[in-house]
Write a protein that holds these residues in place. Structure first.
Motif, PDB file in Angstrom:
ATOM      1  N   GLN A  69       0.826  -1.204   0.000  1.00 16.95           N
ATOM      2  CA  GLN A  69       0.000   0.000   0.000  1.00 16.95           C
ATOM      3  C   GLN A  69       0.861   1.255   0.000  1.00 16.95           C
ATOM      4  OE1 GLN A  69      -2.421  -0.812   3.442  1.00 16.95           O
ATOM      5  NE2 GLN A  69      -3.976  -1.916   2.284  1.00 16.95           N
ATOM      6  N   ARG A  70       1.988   1.205   0.719  1.00 16.05           N
ATOM      7  CA  ARG A  70       2.903   2.357   0.734  1.00 16.05           C
ATOM      8  C   ARG A  70       3.458   2.616  -0.665  1.00 16.05           C
ATOM      9  NH1 ARG A  70       8.088   3.773   0.794  1.00 16.05           N
ATOM     10  NH2 ARG A  70       8.795   1.628   0.437  1.00 16.05           N
ATOM     11  N   LEU A  94      -1.078   6.940  -7.631  1.00 20.57           N
ATOM     12  CA  LEU A  94      -2.442   6.432  -7.528  1.00 20.57           C
ATOM     13  C   LEU A  94      -3.279   6.771  -8.754  1.00 20.57           C
ATOM     14  CD1 LEU A  94      -3.246   7.399  -3.823  1.00 20.57           C
ATOM     15  CD2 LEU A  94      -2.880   5.090  -4.700  1.00 20.57           C
ATOM     16  N   LEU A  95      -4.197   5.859  -9.083  1.00 19.04           N
ATOM     17  CA  LEU A  95      -5.185   6.126 -10.120  1.00 19.04           C
ATOM     18  C   LEU A  95      -6.202   7.129  -9.563  1.00 19.04           C
ATOM     19  CD1 LEU A  95      -6.475   5.395 -12.896  1.00 19.04           C
ATOM     20  CD2 LEU A  95      -7.765   3.613 -11.675  1.00 19.04           C
ATOM     21  N   LYS A  96      -6.447   8.210 -10.276  1.00 16.42           N
ATOM     22  CA  LYS A  96      -7.362   9.244  -9.786  1.00 16.42           C
ATOM     23  C   LYS A  96      -8.810   8.919 -10.089  1.00 16.42           C
ATOM     24  CE  LYS A  96      -3.900  12.923 -10.006  1.00 16.42           C
ATOM     25  NZ  LYS A  96      -3.514  14.230 -10.607  1.00 16.42           N
ATOM     26  N   ASP A  97      -9.094   8.467 -11.298  1.00 16.18           N
ATOM     27  CA  ASP A  97     -10.472   8.151 -11.682  1.00 16.18           C
ATOM     28  C   ASP A  97     -10.679   6.637 -11.601  1.00 16.18           C
ATOM     29  OD1 ASP A  97     -13.017   8.019 -12.655  1.00 16.18           O
ATOM     30  OD2 ASP A  97     -12.480   8.488 -14.733  1.00 16.18           O
ATOM     31  N   THR A  98     -11.243   6.178 -10.498  1.00 19.91           N
ATOM     32  CA  THR A  98     -11.449   4.745 -10.299  1.00 19.91           C
ATOM     33  C   THR A  98     -12.823   4.278 -10.770  1.00 19.91           C
ATOM     34  OG1 THR A  98     -12.334   5.046  -8.055  1.00 19.91           O
ATOM     35  CG2 THR A  98      -9.937   4.785  -8.280  1.00 19.91           C
ATOM     36  N   VAL A 107     -10.493   3.618  -3.036  1.00 26.50           N
ATOM     37  CA  VAL A 107      -9.543   2.515  -2.954  1.00 26.50           C
ATOM     38  C   VAL A 107      -8.200   2.994  -3.505  1.00 26.50           C
ATOM     39  CG1 VAL A 107     -10.215   1.575  -5.204  1.00 26.50           C
ATOM     40  CG2 VAL A 107      -9.195   0.064  -3.501  1.00 26.50           C
ATOM     41  N   LYS A 108      -7.119   2.585  -2.862  1.00 27.99           N
ATOM     42  CA  LYS A 108      -5.781   2.935  -3.333  1.00 27.99           C
ATOM     43  C   LYS A 108      -5.367   1.912  -4.382  1.00 27.99           C
ATOM     44  CE  LYS A 108      -4.187   5.160   0.922  1.00 27.99           C
ATOM     45  NZ  LYS A 108      -3.192   5.127   2.031  1.00 27.99           N
ATOM     46  N   ILE A 109      -5.344   2.342  -5.623  1.00 30.89           N
ATOM     47  CA  ILE A 109      -5.037   1.427  -6.729  1.00 30.89           C
ATOM     48  C   ILE A 109      -3.983   2.081  -7.628  1.00 30.89           C
ATOM     49  CG2 ILE A 109      -6.938   2.296  -8.168  1.00 30.89           C
ATOM     50  CD1 ILE A 109      -7.314  -0.681  -9.069  1.00 30.89           C
ATOM     51  N   PRO A 110      -2.998   1.307  -8.103  1.00 33.35           N
ATOM     52  CA  PRO A 110      -1.918   1.896  -8.900  1.00 33.35           C
ATOM     53  C   PRO A 110      -2.426   2.610 -10.155  1.00 33.35           C
ATOM     54  CG  PRO A 110      -1.355  -0.337  -8.221  1.00 33.35           C
ATOM     55  CD  PRO A 110      -2.794  -0.126  -7.859  1.00 33.35           C
ATOM     56  N   SER A 111      -1.718   3.643 -10.550  1.00 28.13           N
ATOM     57  CA  SER A 111      -2.107   4.429 -11.720  1.00 28.13           C
ATOM     58  C   SER A 111      -2.001   3.633 -13.021  1.00 28.13           C
ATOM     59  CB  SER A 111      -1.239   5.682 -11.826  1.00 28.13           C
ATOM     60  OG  SER A 111       0.144   5.332 -11.889  1.00 28.13           O
ATOM     61  N   VAL A 146      -4.626  -3.777  -2.443  1.00 24.20           N
ATOM     62  CA  VAL A 146      -5.575  -2.820  -3.009  1.00 24.20           C
ATOM     63  C   VAL A 146      -6.945  -2.980  -2.355  1.00 24.20           C
ATOM     64  CG1 VAL A 146      -6.879  -2.215  -5.092  1.00 24.20           C
ATOM     65  CG2 VAL A 146      -4.401  -2.551  -5.228  1.00 24.20           C
ATOM     66  N   ILE A 147      -7.412  -4.218  -2.292  1.00 28.41           N
ATOM     67  CA  ILE A 147      -8.739  -4.477  -1.723  1.00 28.41           C
ATOM     68  C   ILE A 147      -8.800  -4.051  -0.260  1.00 28.41           C
ATOM     69  CG2 ILE A 147     -10.372  -6.305  -1.094  1.00 28.41           C
ATOM     70  CD1 ILE A 147      -9.374  -7.814  -3.651  1.00 28.41           C
ATOM     71  N   LYS A 148      -7.741  -4.327   0.488  1.00 29.59           N
ATOM     72  CA  LYS A 148      -7.751  -4.015   1.926  1.00 29.59           C
ATOM     73  C   LYS A 148      -7.514  -2.527   2.206  1.00 29.59           C
ATOM     74  CE  LYS A 148      -6.835  -8.618   3.681  1.00 29.59           C
ATOM     75  NZ  LYS A 148      -5.944  -9.530   4.421  1.00 29.59           N
TER      76      LYS A 148
END
Length: 311
Positions: free
Chosen positions: A137-138, A144-148, A157-161, A302-304
């Motif tokens: 997560q760090r 980060l992807l801005k538009d999820t 959710v924190k998801i890679p760009s 990502v899910i957590k």
């Protein structure tokens, strides 16, 4: 000057390092190649659950005592076999770097050392697993992807760009990242079911639900083909939490009905008490002939990271 002298001087600790899900093992070569090394490998390099091909739970890196200095001490996860003392096993946090977990095992003989390795495994491996989720997560947070596409579900959710929205339908969002030989995928769906249904869900229910969503939402490469749960192997099921919400976790492998495709998945049915609904969240990977463990750990991270808002 007097005031500054009274202040406690905090010792600087460097950022820990190492590949995801790796552990440095500090011991002499003879022990590493003998029964002590075998005991460590049996416990920490056993099979990672839910993959189509066998991969070890942790990658183990042997490091002799003489190399355990300087950068050698910066590993994020360490098992240290201490032959100079006898007090069993204990875990240190952030001793040489941050974040860091060190399992020190001290025993007078080989038999006792192996006994402590087995005894401490469950607790230490859980610490390492949780730490690796945090480390993922760090790293993800750096880009980060801005538009999820999740605004309609009021979920962040924190998801890679590197991901993008692949499919966006009412109550269902599919995000996808291209890989060298395939894709990494995340699907989030509001099931519109009451939380009272949560207690009734069993493994057969999860498999039926997965297969129905696969048929409706996840087509294969050829006409009338779609994702289903691998029929030859039952998934692993357990009860977990996702950011404070109760969840049913299943891990297993998927295949495509009518096509030759397959891979691993991790699935959560989340008891969303905030909205009195059940949330379906799944990560799956298609990456033929490639190692998939670290990709699945990233999806779990990502899910957590998910934060559920009131809808």
């Amino acid at each position: 000057m007097v005031v500054s002298c009274d202040k406690e001087v905090k010792k600087f600790k460097p950022q820990s390092s190492g590949r995801i899900n790796s552990i440095s093992v500090i011991v002499d070569k003879a022990s590493w190649e003998g029964k002590i090394g075998d005991a460590i490998r049996n416990k920490y390099a056993s099979e990672f659950k839910g993959l189509p091909q066998i991969e070890e739970e942790f990658t183990l890196n042997f490091l002799p005592y003489e190399a355990f200095s300087g950068f050698g001490r910066n590993s994020r996860n360490i098992i240290y076999i201490n032959k100079n003392k006898e007090f069993g096993s204990r875990v240190f946090e952030n001793k040489y770097a941050k974040p860091q977990f060190i399992l020190e095992i001290s025993a007078a003989n080989e038999t006792k050392t192996i006994e402590y390795i087995k005894f401490s495994h469950e607790k230490f491996s859980k610490k390492v697993q949780d730490g690796e989720i945090f480390e993922n997560q760090r790293r993800i947070s750096k880009s980060l992807l801005k538009d999820t596409g999740l605004d309609s579900l009021n979920i962040s959710v924190k998801i890679p760009s590197a991901y993008s929205v692949f499919k966006n339908e009412p109550e269902t969002v599919w995000l996808q990242k291209p890989l060298k030989n395939g894709t990494s995928n995340l699907i989030i769906k509001d099931l519109k079911s009451s939380v009272s249904d949560f207690e009734k869900i069993n493994l057969n229910d999860v498999v039926s639900l997965r297969d129905s969503i696969g048929k409706e939402f996840i087509p294969g490469r050829v006409e009338n083909s779609y994702m289903i749960t691998e029929k030859e192997y039952l998934p692993y099921i357990s009860y977990q939490t996702v950011n404070g919400f109760e969840a049913i976790e299943t891990r297993g492998t998927w295949e495509v009905k009518g096509d030759y495709m397959g891979g691993p998945f991790i699935n959560y049915i989340i008891k969303d008490t905030l909205n009195n609904s059940l949330l379906y969240v799944e990560g799956f990977v298609f990456s033929p002939s490639q190692r998939k463990r670290d990709k699945m750990i990233e999806l779990e991270a990502v899910i957590k990271s998910m934060v559920i808002g009131k809808r």
